[in-house]
Design a protein around this motif. Structure first.
Motif, mmCIF file in Angstrom:
data_model
loop_
_atom_site.group_PDB
_atom_site.id
_atom_site.type_symbol
_atom_site.label_atom_id
_atom_site.label_comp_id
_atom_site.label_asym_id
_atom_site.label_seq_id
_atom_site.Cartn_x
_atom_site.Cartn_y
_atom_site.Cartn_z
ATOM 1 N N ASP A 276 4.140 4.726 -6.276
ATOM 2 C CA ASP A 276 4.310 4.553 -7.955
ATOM 3 C C ASP A 276 2.965 4.957 -8.231
ATOM 4 O OD1 ASP A 276 5.248 2.252 -9.373
ATOM 5 O OD2 ASP A 276 2.769 1.630 -9.283
ATOM 6 N N THR B 294 0.764 -1.754 0.343
ATOM 7 C CA THR B 294 0.187 0.141 -0.475
ATOM 8 C C THR B 294 0.879 1.340 -0.589
ATOM 9 O OG1 THR B 294 -1.849 -1.074 1.327
ATOM 10 C CG2 THR B 294 -1.887 1.209 0.979
ATOM 11 N N PRO C 150 -3.049 3.066 -5.005
ATOM 12 C CA PRO C 150 -2.395 1.661 -4.606
ATOM 13 C C PRO C 150 -3.766 0.621 -4.619
ATOM 14 C CG PRO C 150 -2.880 2.214 -1.826
ATOM 15 C CD PRO C 150 -3.266 3.985 -3.100
ATOM 16 N N ASP D 53 -0.781 -8.841 -6.685
ATOM 17 C CA ASP D 53 -1.818 -8.441 -6.815
ATOM 18 C C ASP D 53 -3.570 -8.634 -5.975
ATOM 19 O OD1 ASP D 53 -1.766 -9.354 -8.514
ATOM 20 O OD2 ASP D 53 -3.477 -8.656 -10.322
ATOM 21 N N GLY E 59 2.690 1.849 -3.192
ATOM 22 C CA GLY E 59 1.423 1.898 -4.355
ATOM 23 C C GLY E 59 1.590 3.435 -4.627
ATOM 24 N N LEU E 60 1.251 3.626 -3.052
ATOM 25 C CA LEU E 60 1.461 5.420 -3.289
ATOM 26 C C LEU E 60 1.971 5.590 -3.781
ATOM 27 C CD1 LEU E 60 0.414 5.390 0.384
ATOM 28 C CD2 LEU E 60 -1.665 5.984 -1.421
ATOM 29 N N PHE F 163 -4.499 -4.792 -5.595
ATOM 30 C CA PHE F 163 -3.847 -3.636 -5.432
ATOM 31 C C PHE F 163 -3.272 -3.168 -6.818
ATOM 32 C CE2 PHE F 163 -1.773 -5.435 -2.008
ATOM 33 C CZ PHE F 163 -2.212 -4.542 -0.896
#
Length: 185
Positions: A31, A25, A35, A87, A28-29, A54
């Protein structure tokens, strides 16, 4: 019996895997800025539910089946998450809520009309959709609706406790790519 197994596996899976969920998470923020990916899918009895995963593709990517998606839309983190199947972990929440099973037909989008027709004719929507299943481990994706529906029906008709655990084990150890994005798109 399967519902109890699903519930316990999802509960303990989330309990044990929470550090991975938190790390992904946070990464992901950075990326993609977002996320999680939530999408309406076709559930049991063709009722809609919100599938949680995800995010593996850039925000704004067209909402199409994976085999129709553009390979260039997959983020760097997304490629890793798809390859490792991490994911899919947030779907344990869907399993816990009773919207999905660990094993069952992969839930499709409402715009996949040909697949809906094929599955409907075979009674595939009489069971909960699953995180994995026979089609996933045999690399059958949604690009072949008739074959996918027939494979789903075969899995449903022949489901045993042994098959249930076999599909989960095969998925966890890397068998099958299911609805992977096709290269060169």
């Amino acid at each position: 019996m399967i519902r109890l197994l699903d519930f316990l596996a999802a509960f303990f899976g989330l309990l044990l895997l929470w550090p991975i969920l938190i790390i992904v998470t946070i990464i992901g923020l950075f990326d993609s800025g977002s996320p999680f990916f939530v999408q309406t899918r076709v559930g049991k009895q063709k009722k809609p539910f919100k599938l949680i995963k995800f995010r593996t593709m850039r925000k704004g990517t067209a909402s199409v089946a994976s085999h129709l998606a553009c390979n260039a839309a997959i983020t760097k983190l997304g490629g890793f998450l798809r390859k490792t199947k991490i994911d899919e972990l947030p779907q344990l929440i869907n399993v816990l809520k009773g919207e999905m099973s660990l094993v069952g037909p992969r839930p499709n989008l409402f715009n996949q009309e040909e697949l809906i027709t094929e599955r409907d004719a075979l009674g595939v929507y009489n069971v909960l959709p699953g995180v994995t299943g026979l089609a996933q481990v045999q690399n059958i994706d949604m690009s072949t609706p008739k074959l996918l529906a027939q494979t789903d029906k075969k899995m449903i008709d022949n489901m045993t406790l042994s098959c249930y655990f076999q599909y989960i084990l095969m998925t966890a150890t890397g068998s099958g790519s299911g609805d992977a994005v096709k290269p060169n798109k």
